[in-house]
Design a protein around this motif. Structure first.
Motif, PDB file in Angstrom:
ATOM      1  N   TYR A   2       0.834  -1.204   0.000  1.00  0.00           N
ATOM      2  CA  TYR A   2       0.000   0.000   0.000  1.00  0.00           C
ATOM      3  C   TYR A   2       0.874   1.262   0.000  1.00  0.00           C
ATOM      4  N   PHE A   3       1.952   1.241   0.781  1.00  0.00           N
ATOM      5  CA  PHE A   3       2.873   2.380   0.790  1.00  0.00           C
ATOM      6  C   PHE A   3       3.523   2.558  -0.584  1.00  0.00           C
ATOM      7  N   LEU A   4       3.926   1.470  -1.214  1.00  0.00           N
ATOM      8  CA  LEU A   4       4.566   1.562  -2.532  1.00  0.00           C
ATOM      9  C   LEU A   4       3.618   2.122  -3.593  1.00  0.00           C
ATOM     10  N   CYS A   5       2.334   2.094  -3.312  1.00  0.00           N
ATOM     11  CA  CYS A   5       1.332   2.647  -4.233  1.00  0.00           C
ATOM     12  C   CYS A   5       1.042   4.119  -3.952  1.00  0.00           C
ATOM     13  N   SER A   6       1.665   4.665  -2.929  1.00  0.00           N
ATOM     14  CA  SER A   6       1.416   6.059  -2.564  1.00  0.00           C
ATOM     15  C   SER A   6       2.310   6.999  -3.363  1.00  0.00           C
TER      16      SER A   6
END
Length: 257
Positions: free
Chosen positions: A233-237
């Motif tokens: 999810y962080f890598l998608c931010s």
């Protein structure tokens, strides 16, 4: 994050893949769940998730026509694909000399070839939308090796290489590609290894778990499936927009040794 974003996770009818789906579903993503599963399991998934925000498919993604079908169905329903997580995988433990050739080919098909097909046919959709995130679930075995895991190690090293090339080919675009390299995560695959140890050494399940962890993972704790989902999810931010071509261990210190 925008509720209109759409994620595809391969191998997401169970295990790590399903945990990733659950995280992104909670974050209001449209979710494409795809994998090989029993009809009863597919029915349970359809009962669990809102049909308006999910597409659930039982497909063998080692077949290129099925990959094309998946992309068509996903874009028809949700118009675009923002995030692709290549998570489908299998594991067979055996020495090199005894390794069955047909199993070798099957494992490489599932662990590596399917990820290549999915990346190849998803990229044009992301490029049309001028944004995308590709995350490959590799393994510590994408960075180092273990005995009796020749096919798995080869496939995961391949995933790491595929990640780097994809990142370089999309570097000037608003598309990133990274891999996550988990250590021991308590999934069905790992439980099989624990069961073997328990039977071989006549141990309880708890003691067999510690025996397995002691060999590789210094923290003596399993990585949680939710940890992997949160990292993705962080890598998608937007904060991760310049993280690309990275192969990120999440392994309790395994690869630090």
């Amino acid at each position: 994050m925008n509720f209109q974003k759409t994620i595809i996770v391969t191998g997401s009818t169970s295990g790590i893949g399903l945990s990733i789906i659950e995280k992104f579903y909670e974050e209001n993503f449209n979710c494409v769940i795809v994998g090989k599963a029993k009809s009863l399991d597919i029915k349970k998934l359809k009962n669990k998730f809102d049909t308006e925000r999910t597409l659930i498919l039982n497909l063998d993604l080692t077949k290129i026509n099925n990959v094309k079908k998946l992309i068509i169905l996903a874009t028809k329903k949700f118009k675009k694909i923002d995030v692709l997580v290549n998570c489908a995988g299998m594991q067979v433990v055996e020495s090199l000399e005894k390794y069955n050739e047909s199993i070798w080919k099957k494992l490489l098909d599932i662990n590596l070839n399917a990820a290549f097909y999915m990346t190849k046919y998803t990229l044009p959709v992301m490029r049309k939308n001028n944004w995308g995130r590709i995350i490959n679930i590799a393994s510590t075995h994408g960075l180092i090796a273990s005995i009796n895991k020749s096919a798995y190690t080869a496939s995961k090293h391949g995933i790491v290489g595929l990640t780097k090339v994809t990142a370089l080919e999309t570097a000037k675009e608003k598309i990133t590609c990274n891999s996550i390299c988990p250590g021991f995560v308590l999934t069905e695959l790992i439980q099989d290894q624990i069961d073997v140890l328990a039977k071989k050494f006549k141990l309880s399940n708890a003691k067999a778990q510690i025996k397995l962890l002691k060999d590789k993972q210094p923290s003596l704790r399993f990585v949680q499936k939710s940890h992997i989902a949160d990292l993705i999810y962080f890598l998608c931010s937007n904060s991760a927009s310049e993280i690309t071509g990275a192969n990120i261990p999440i392994d309790g210190g395994w690869t630090a040794q």
